[in-house]
Scaffold this motif. Structure first.
Motif, PDB file in Angstrom:
ATOM      1  N   GLU A 345      76.625 -16.648 -35.115  1.00 57.11           N
ATOM      2  CA  GLU A 345      76.045 -15.502 -35.806  1.00 57.11           C
ATOM      3  C   GLU A 345      75.702 -15.956 -37.221  1.00 57.11           C
ATOM      4  O   GLU A 345      76.578 -16.113 -38.076  1.00 57.11           O
ATOM      5  N   VAL A 346      74.420 -16.173 -37.474  1.00 51.61           N
ATOM      6  CA  VAL A 346      74.011 -16.856 -38.698  1.00 51.61           C
ATOM      7  C   VAL A 346      74.243 -16.014 -39.956  1.00 51.61           C
ATOM      8  O   VAL A 346      74.338 -16.556 -41.054  1.00 51.61           O
ATOM      9  N   ALA A 347      74.373 -14.701 -39.822  1.00 54.52           N
ATOM     10  CA  ALA A 347      74.609 -13.859 -40.999  1.00 54.52           C
ATOM     11  C   ALA A 347      75.931 -14.185 -41.680  1.00 54.52           C
ATOM     12  O   ALA A 347      76.119 -13.870 -42.861  1.00 54.52           O
ATOM     13  N   TRP A 348      76.857 -14.819 -40.950  1.00 51.54           N
ATOM     14  CA  TRP A 348      78.149 -15.171 -41.522  1.00 51.54           C
ATOM     15  C   TRP A 348      78.115 -16.491 -42.285  1.00 51.54           C
ATOM     16  O   TRP A 348      79.066 -16.811 -43.009  1.00 51.54           O
ATOM     17  N   MET A 349      77.070 -17.284 -42.137  1.00 49.61           N
ATOM     18  CA  MET A 349      77.122 -18.648 -42.650  1.00 49.61           C
ATOM     19  C   MET A 349      77.238 -18.696 -44.180  1.00 49.61           C
ATOM     20  O   MET A 349      78.057 -19.451 -44.720  1.00 49.61           O
ATOM     21  N   VAL A 350      76.455 -17.922 -44.881  1.00 51.26           N
ATOM     22  CA  VAL A 350      76.531 -17.934 -46.354  1.00 51.26           C
ATOM     23  C   VAL A 350      77.854 -17.353 -46.856  1.00 51.26           C
ATOM     24  O   VAL A 350      78.517 -17.969 -47.707  1.00 51.26           O
ATOM     25  N   PRO A 351      78.305 -16.196 -46.352  1.00 57.95           N
ATOM     26  CA  PRO A 351      79.603 -15.687 -46.819  1.00 57.95           C
ATOM     27  C   PRO A 351      80.754 -16.654 -46.568  1.00 57.95           C
ATOM     28  O   PRO A 351      81.638 -16.818 -47.426  1.00 57.95           O
ATOM     29  N   ARG A 352      80.754 -17.314 -45.416  1.00 60.70           N
ATOM     30  CA  ARG A 352      81.846 -18.246 -45.150  1.00 60.70           C
ATOM     31  C   ARG A 352      81.759 -19.481 -46.032  1.00 60.70           C
ATOM     32  O   ARG A 352      82.784 -20.050 -46.442  1.00 60.70           O
ATOM     33  N   ALA A 353      80.546 -19.925 -46.348  1.00 59.25           N
ATOM     34  CA  ALA A 353      80.389 -21.049 -47.275  1.00 59.25           C
ATOM     35  C   ALA A 353      80.876 -20.662 -48.666  1.00 59.25           C
ATOM     36  O   ALA A 353      81.527 -21.461 -49.363  1.00 59.25           O
ATOM     37  N   ARG A 354      80.603 -19.439 -49.086  1.00 61.31           N
ATOM     38  CA  ARG A 354      81.071 -18.980 -50.404  1.00 61.31           C
ATOM     39  C   ARG A 354      82.592 -18.926 -50.456  1.00 61.31           C
ATOM     40  O   ARG A 354      83.203 -19.316 -51.451  1.00 61.31           O
ATOM     41  N   LEU A 355      83.214 -18.437 -49.371  1.00 64.86           N
ATOM     42  CA  LEU A 355      84.675 -18.372 -49.338  1.00 64.86           C
ATOM     43  C   LEU A 355      85.270 -19.774 -49.366  1.00 64.86           C
ATOM     44  O   LEU A 355      86.241 -20.034 -50.095  1.00 64.86           O
TER      45      LEU A 355
END
Length: 377
Positions: A345-355
């Motif tokens: 689910e690509v919508a999670w990729m940026v938030p998880r990278a930020r975390l």
């Protein structure tokens, strides 16, 4: 800090997925390592060390004296040619392709997260090429690196579609029970033989009846083979056994139970091969880092992640076992690993990278307060 950009992340993910890297094909793994190395060099500003052991290609970046280890792998379970039946696709916010979840999206998130940090001093990145087969050539490298670090973050996929982190993993064991019998003509004189297949059946039932003290332990007979021809009493049988345990005490107990199995068929003899593979990753090893992840997620405006224990093992089992606090499941969010339904689910990729970037920065600088592992204070 600059933000990771999803279009660039997806371009990099497509490139990694389209470079197949089946664990058993060392040449393919070497080609994959070149692609991963180029991606890391572009985003981190330096080329990695390329380490080849037993024909398998691993990559390592080290910045200063490592304090934080980021751990991933670039091999997959998908045989060469899988792209023909499972091509890369991006549709409706879902990315698909061989190894997209396990764990090429995790690698993309790793590199893009680190690219946002002002400095990488104290960071080590280790990407191995044999995780899917138990990391036989990279285990020593992983353990040696982790011993000197205050924290390990593992970029394996989250536990489910809601981004749950993996705070504990069962240890694993792989055993093979070899039954030695005696061949004889199945029609003329079967009584002169010792039927290894019959004895193997007894052992399957014995394994099904094992009662380890810990209810979280599983002992599962899997592959079973016996005999050489239809008209011969089998002289040999082989039975594979998969073991999963929640802690070291259970691992020792199961090992003793398996090695104590006794033959039921007169004249048959048992040989127990194999043993424990990955040690368990116990909840205490992740507790402080999981608390820190919750604090940082809230500061980023994200919902604090949940944590869960899982039965599958990863290289995080090795880092936790040598005493390095370890948090797993920080990679991609999706589902279907190793299956036709594998997706991200690509919508999670940026938030998880930020975390991940926040976790690395806080741990790298040793400013995590009460949440930092003891080694980092």
């Amino acid at each position: 800090m600059p933000e990771p950009r999803l279009p660039a992340m997806l371009d990099d993910l497509r490139e990694l997925v389209c470079c197949e890297s089946f664990s058993a094909d060392h040449a393919a793994v070497a080609r994959s390592a070149e692609v991963v190395a180029a991606l890391g060099a572009r985003l981190l500003g330096t080329a990695p060390q390329t380490l080849v052991s037993g024909g398998v290609t691993h990559l390592r970046w080290r910045f200063g004296s490592p304090r934080v280890l980021l751990l991933g792998h670039h091999d997959t379970v998908w045989p060469m040619g899988s792209l023909a039946s499972h091509p890369w696709s991006l549709d409706g916010g879902i990315a698909r392709g061989p190894g997209v979840l396990d764990m090429k999206a995790g690698l993309v998130q790793l590199f893009h997260a680190l690219a946002t940090l002002p400095t990488l001093d104290g960071v080590c990145v280790l990407v191995n090429g044999d995780e899917e087969v138990g990391s036989p050539t990279s285990r020593q490298l992983i353990e040696e690196t982790a011993r000197d670090c205050a924290a390990t973050f593992v970029l394996e996929a989250a536990a489910d579609g809601s981004g749950t982190l993996k705070t504990a993993r069962k240890g694993t064991g792989r055993y093979e029970i070899v039954v030695h019998g005696k061949a004889a003509h199945a029609g003329q004189e079967p009584h002169r033989g010792v039927n290894a297949a019959v004895e193997a059946a007894h052992q399957v039932l014995a394994l099904a009846g094992l009662r380890p003290t810990d209810t979280g332990t599983t002992v599962t007979p899997t592959l079973l083979t016996a005999g050489t021809s239809r008209n011969t009493v089998p002289a040999r049988a082989r039975l594979a056994v998969d073991v999963r345990v929640p802690d070291l005490a259970a691992q020792r107990q199961v090992d003793a139970l398996l090695r104590g199995l006794a033959a039921r068929t007169p004249g048959a003899r048992l040989e127990v091969l194999g043993g424990s593979r990955r040690p368990p990753m116990e909840p205490a090893s992740s507790a402080a880092l999981f608390a820190l992840a919750g604090e940082l997620a809230a500061a980023l405006g994200q919902e604090p992640p949940r944590g869960t224990a899982v039965g599958g093992a990863s290289d995080g089992n090795y880092t936790a076992a040598v005493g390095c606090p370890t948090l797993d499941g920080l990679g991609a969010v999706g589902g279907g690993p190793h299956a036709d339904t594998e997706h991200v689910e690509v919508a999670w990729m940026v938030p998880r990278a930020r975390l991940l970037a926040a976790l690395v920065e806080r741990t790298r600088t040793g400013t995590g307060g009460r949440h930092l592992p003891a080694k980092a204070v």
